[in-house]
Design a protein around this motif. Structure first.
Motif, short mmCIF file in Angstrom:
data_model
loop_
_atom_site.label_atom_id
_atom_site.label_comp_id
_atom_site.label_asym_id
_atom_site.label_seq_id
_atom_site.Cartn_x
_atom_site.Cartn_y
_atom_site.Cartn_z
N MET A 19 0.83 -1.21 0.00
CA MET A 19 0.00 0.00 0.00
C MET A 19 0.87 1.26 0.00
SD MET A 19 -2.96 -1.34 2.64
CE MET A 19 -3.97 0.13 2.61
N LYS A 23 0.98 4.22 -2.93
CA LYS A 23 0.82 5.65 -2.65
C LYS A 23 1.96 6.47 -3.28
CE LYS A 23 -1.71 4.89 1.65
NZ LYS A 23 -1.62 4.87 3.14
N ILE A 48 -6.37 3.14 -4.18
CA ILE A 48 -5.36 4.04 -3.60
C ILE A 48 -4.70 4.87 -4.70
CG2 ILE A 48 -3.06 4.07 -2.50
CD1 ILE A 48 -3.97 1.64 -0.86
N ASN A 49 -4.38 4.19 -5.82
CA ASN A 49 -3.72 4.89 -6.92
C ASN A 49 -4.11 4.23 -8.25
OD1 ASN A 49 -2.07 6.17 -8.77
ND2 ASN A 49 -0.29 6.21 -7.40
#
Length: 234
Positions: A19, A23, A48-49
């Motif tokens: 994670m 990011k 998240i992305n």
């Protein structure tokens, strides 16, 4: 775009590390024995992305053939893998004299051999590119073994030794090698504990240490990181 391969990444430290790389805009390859866990985690990483690529494959990292198939498929899908995080591991709390006949081989195949095999797979590519960073998750038992987890201590001692050799071999080629040596960390190994989480190192702490190390200047290599609970081992 940079690409990272992380073993044992759907839970605990590996999950937090994956994670954290997402990011940072780094594409990730992760494997697990559980297809649903992988599918769920892939969706989470892309939330998240959305700009990164996420490659997943069902594989048992303790089995050489499956591990290398995963490595080759990740390389084919993402391109050059410049970051390898050797996170796969298991903890078996038993003294050597009391453990099962298969315990030593099982822990060696889980805690040590995947790092060795992935190093041999990716090492020469990194050497040729004069680029890369290998992170290996060890344990404080590599420095201070405990009788209650004898074979586990042996495998982590060997893993730290392997990391030090990798560092020496990669040094002339500008490839970085870092051993991360956590103390008591609140992962699934502590599931069900009633101990306050503030007594532990948290998986996000390990991820933060790795990201900060990775982002250092080109000339800096952090050989080893020791992270222990502020109040001592649990």
């Amino acid at each position: 775009m940079k690409n990272a391969l992380i073993t044992g990444a759907t839970k605990g430290m590996g999950r937090s590390i994956a994670m954290a790389f997402a990011k940072e805009g780094i594409s990730v390859a992760v494997c697990s024995r559980n297809a649903k866990d992988l599918d769920d985690f892939k969706k989470e990483l892309l939330q998240i992305n959305p700009q990164i690529k996420v490659f997943t494959q069902v594989a048992d990292g303790s089995v050489k053939e499956q591990l290398l198939q995963f490595a080759a498929a990740a390389e084919l899908e993402l391109g050059f893998i410049s970051i390898v995080v050797n996170n796969l591991g298991m903890f078996d709390p038993s003294s050597i004299l009391d453990e099962s006949d298969s315990a030593f081989e099982k822990q060696m195949n889980t805690n040590l051999m995947p790092t060795y095999h992935l190093y041999r797979y990716f090492g020469k590519t990194m050497m040729a590119a004069r680029e890369g960073h290998i992170f290996t998750i060890c344990s404080v038992v590599a420095i201070n073994p405990i009788a209650e987890a004898g074979t586990y201590s042996v495998t982590k001692f060997a893993l730290l030794g392997l990391s030090r050799v990798m560092r020496l071999e990669m040094m002339p080629y500008n490839v970085k090698v870092t051993a991360v040596i956590p103390g008591s960390t609140l992962t699934n190994s502590w599931e069900g504990t009633t101990i306050d989480k503030d007594k532990f190192v948290l998986p996000d702490d390990i991820a933060s240490a790795i990201i900060n190390t990775y982002k250092m200047s080109a000339g800096a290599n952090v050989d080893e990181i020791i992270i222990k609970p502020v109040g001592g081992q649990i």
